[in-house]
Enzyme design. Structure first.
Site, PDB file in Angstrom:
ATOM      1  N   TYR A 171      68.915  36.162  99.054  1.00  0.00           N
ATOM      2  CA  TYR A 171      67.920  36.355  97.983  1.00  0.00           C
ATOM      3  C   TYR A 171      66.737  37.165  98.518  1.00  0.00           C
ATOM      4  CZ  TYR A 171      64.321  35.048  94.546  1.00  0.00           C
ATOM      5  OH  TYR A 171      63.324  35.076  93.602  1.00  0.00           O
ATOM      6  N   ASP A 186      68.712  40.821  78.123  1.00  0.00           N
ATOM      7  CA  ASP A 186      69.196  39.713  78.965  1.00  0.00           C
ATOM      8  C   ASP A 186      70.696  39.558  78.721  1.00  0.00           C
ATOM      9  OD1 ASP A 186      69.543  36.885  80.078  1.00  0.00           O
ATOM     10  OD2 ASP A 186      67.377  37.055  80.232  1.00  0.00           O
TER      11      ASP A 186
HETATM   12  P1  NAD Z   1      64.902  32.313  84.994  1.00  0.00           P
HETATM   13  O1  NAD Z   1      66.205  31.890  85.542  1.00  0.00           O
HETATM   14  O2  NAD Z   1      64.183  31.430  84.044  1.00  0.00           O
HETATM   15  O3  NAD Z   1      65.014  33.753  84.318  1.00  0.00           O
HETATM   16  C1  NAD Z   1      65.828  34.766  84.840  1.00  0.00           C
HETATM   17  C2  NAD Z   1      66.445  35.506  83.671  1.00  0.00           C
HETATM   18  O4  NAD Z   1      67.251  36.569  84.204  1.00  0.00           O
HETATM   19  C3  NAD Z   1      67.375  34.625  82.815  1.00  0.00           C
HETATM   20  O5  NAD Z   1      67.050  34.738  81.461  1.00  0.00           O
HETATM   21  C4  NAD Z   1      68.756  35.181  83.102  1.00  0.00           C
HETATM   22  O6  NAD Z   1      69.666  35.091  82.025  1.00  0.00           O
HETATM   23  C5  NAD Z   1      68.420  36.624  83.431  1.00  0.00           C
HETATM   24  N1  NAD Z   1      69.518  37.268  84.158  1.00  0.00           N
HETATM   25  C6  NAD Z   1      70.243  36.775  85.185  1.00  0.00           C
HETATM   26  N2  NAD Z   1      71.205  37.644  85.537  1.00  0.00           N
HETATM   27  C7  NAD Z   1      71.079  38.711  84.713  1.00  0.00           C
HETATM   28  C8  NAD Z   1      71.762  39.937  84.584  1.00  0.00           C
HETATM   29  N3  NAD Z   1      72.825  40.242  85.352  1.00  0.00           N
HETATM   30  N4  NAD Z   1      71.355  40.819  83.638  1.00  0.00           N
HETATM   31  C9  NAD Z   1      70.310  40.527  82.835  1.00  0.00           C
HETATM   32  N5  NAD Z   1      69.615  39.370  82.900  1.00  0.00           N
HETATM   33  C10 NAD Z   1      69.997  38.479  83.835  1.00  0.00           C
HETATM   34  O7  NAD Z   1      63.991  32.587  86.288  1.00  0.00           O
HETATM   35  P2  NAD Z   1      62.482  33.062  86.483  1.00  0.00           P
HETATM   36  O8  NAD Z   1      61.860  32.127  87.436  1.00  0.00           O
HETATM   37  O9  NAD Z   1      61.808  33.338  85.184  1.00  0.00           O
HETATM   38  O10 NAD Z   1      62.740  34.412  87.277  1.00  0.00           O
HETATM   39  C11 NAD Z   1      62.208  35.665  86.879  1.00  0.00           C
HETATM   40  C12 NAD Z   1      62.088  36.549  88.123  1.00  0.00           C
HETATM   41  O11 NAD Z   1      61.116  36.000  89.019  1.00  0.00           O
HETATM   42  C13 NAD Z   1      63.379  36.646  88.942  1.00  0.00           C
HETATM   43  O12 NAD Z   1      63.547  37.978  89.409  1.00  0.00           O
HETATM   44  C14 NAD Z   1      63.114  35.721  90.111  1.00  0.00           C
HETATM   45  O13 NAD Z   1      63.874  36.060  91.258  1.00  0.00           O
HETATM   46  C15 NAD Z   1      61.639  35.933  90.322  1.00  0.00           C
HETATM   47  N6  NAD Z   1      60.949  34.866  91.057  1.00  0.00           N
HETATM   48  C16 NAD Z   1      60.935  33.606  90.574  1.00  0.00           C
HETATM   49  C17 NAD Z   1      60.241  32.619  91.279  1.00  0.00           C
HETATM   50  C18 NAD Z   1      60.138  31.216  90.766  1.00  0.00           C
HETATM   51  O14 NAD Z   1      59.618  30.362  91.509  1.00  0.00           O
HETATM   52  N7  NAD Z   1      60.573  30.903  89.555  1.00  0.00           N
HETATM   53  C19 NAD Z   1      59.612  32.943  92.475  1.00  0.00           C
HETATM   54  C20 NAD Z   1      59.669  34.237  92.948  1.00  0.00           C
HETATM   55  C21 NAD Z   1      60.337  35.222  92.222  1.00  0.00           C
END
Ligand code: NAD
Length: 250
Positions: free
Chosen positions: A155, A37
């Protein structure tokens, strides 16, 4: 006997939300976890937590949009654990804007992290998987790549890229015993979404959008990812697992 005993798994975006949850569950199931991360302090806490219950994990800094950093992370993983069996391309960001208000820098940033990051990870990990006879890649897309929504076109486009890349890579590498599947979360309560909705808006969302009467939690996605990553899913490749509380079924 853990469901991932003997496996080495790289999980991106493992400092928070779903990625942190996947790191913990994978370690509990016997995997050696390489947690990566950009948020290195939070990442260290995830690894400390895993070590506290006797799990095996290391934390490495990785910006998924950097080709050089990907090469380094894959090399460090092989140096530490000898191979890579599993890659979870989970890291992602969201920028909420319609297309008119989304400037080119924002567009490029979201594609670089959400789409190019998956391409780079897949490319460099597959090179290692080919040396050891196979592996499993799980890419996190979103239901935004399946249905329309407001203020999320950039997105959604990045997640559509993840969806297509997954299917095509699955076909390209199936004969090499590398499985590639994608997961489509609906609304999951994580730091990414927590700030987005007020309590009232959240209640309205549950009432009008999801079929099940609650929002998802990180473990709801993580257990789906665990299944696809494990040998239990050995005959599954190119599939798309929707985990959305029934949102897209309506
Ligand atoms: P989150 O923000 O809690 O976690 C995302 C993580 O990605 C963070 O720890 C962040 O530091 C890391 N990150 C961001 N940019 C980065 C980079 N350039 N290099 C390495 N790490 C990086 O969000 P989440 O909800 O746990 O999201 C996880 C995945 O699920 C994402 O791909 C998100 O798009 C997807 N998603 C989330 C939801 C939701 O409702 N939470 C829905 C659909 C898809």
């Amino acid at each position: 006997m853990g469901r991932l005993n003997g496996k080495v798994a790289i999980i991106t975006g493992a400092a928070s939300g779903q990625g942190a949850c996947e790191a913990e569950i994978f370690a509990k199931e016997g995997a050696k976890v390489v947690a990566v991360d950009v948020q290195i302090d939070l990442l260290q806490q995830v690894v400390l937590n895993i070590k506290s219950f006797g799990g095996e994990a290391i934390a490495l800094k990785l910006d998924v949009s950097s080709e050089e950093e990907w090469k380094s992370v894959v090399a460090q993983t092989v140096e530490a654990y000898g191979k890579v069996d599993i890659l979870v391309n989970n890291a992602g960001i969201v920028i909420s804007n319609n297309i008119e208000n989304c400037n080119l820098n924002e567009w490029n940033k979201i594609q670089n992290i959400n789409a190019t990051g998956v391409y780079l990870g897949t490319k460099y990990v597959i090179a290692e998987m080919l040396k050891t006879g196979g592996g499993s890649i799980v890419n996190i897309s979103s239901i935004d790549s399946i249905v329309g929504g407001s203020s999320s076109a950039a997105y959604a486009a990045s997640k559509g890229s993840v969806r297509s890349l997954s299917r095509h890579t699955a076909i390209d590498y199936a004969k090499s015993n590398i499985r590639v599947n994608s997961v489509f979360p609906g609304y999951i309560i994580t730091p990414m979404t927590e700030a987005q909705l007020t309590d009232d808006a959240r209640s309205e969302y549950i009432y009008s959008q999801t079929a099940l009467p609650y929002l998802g939690k990180p473990e709801d996605v993580a257990y789906g990812v665990l299944f696809l990553a494990s040998d239990e899913a050995k005959f599954i490749t190119g599939t798309e697992l929707v985990i959305d509380g029934g949102y897209t079924a309506k």
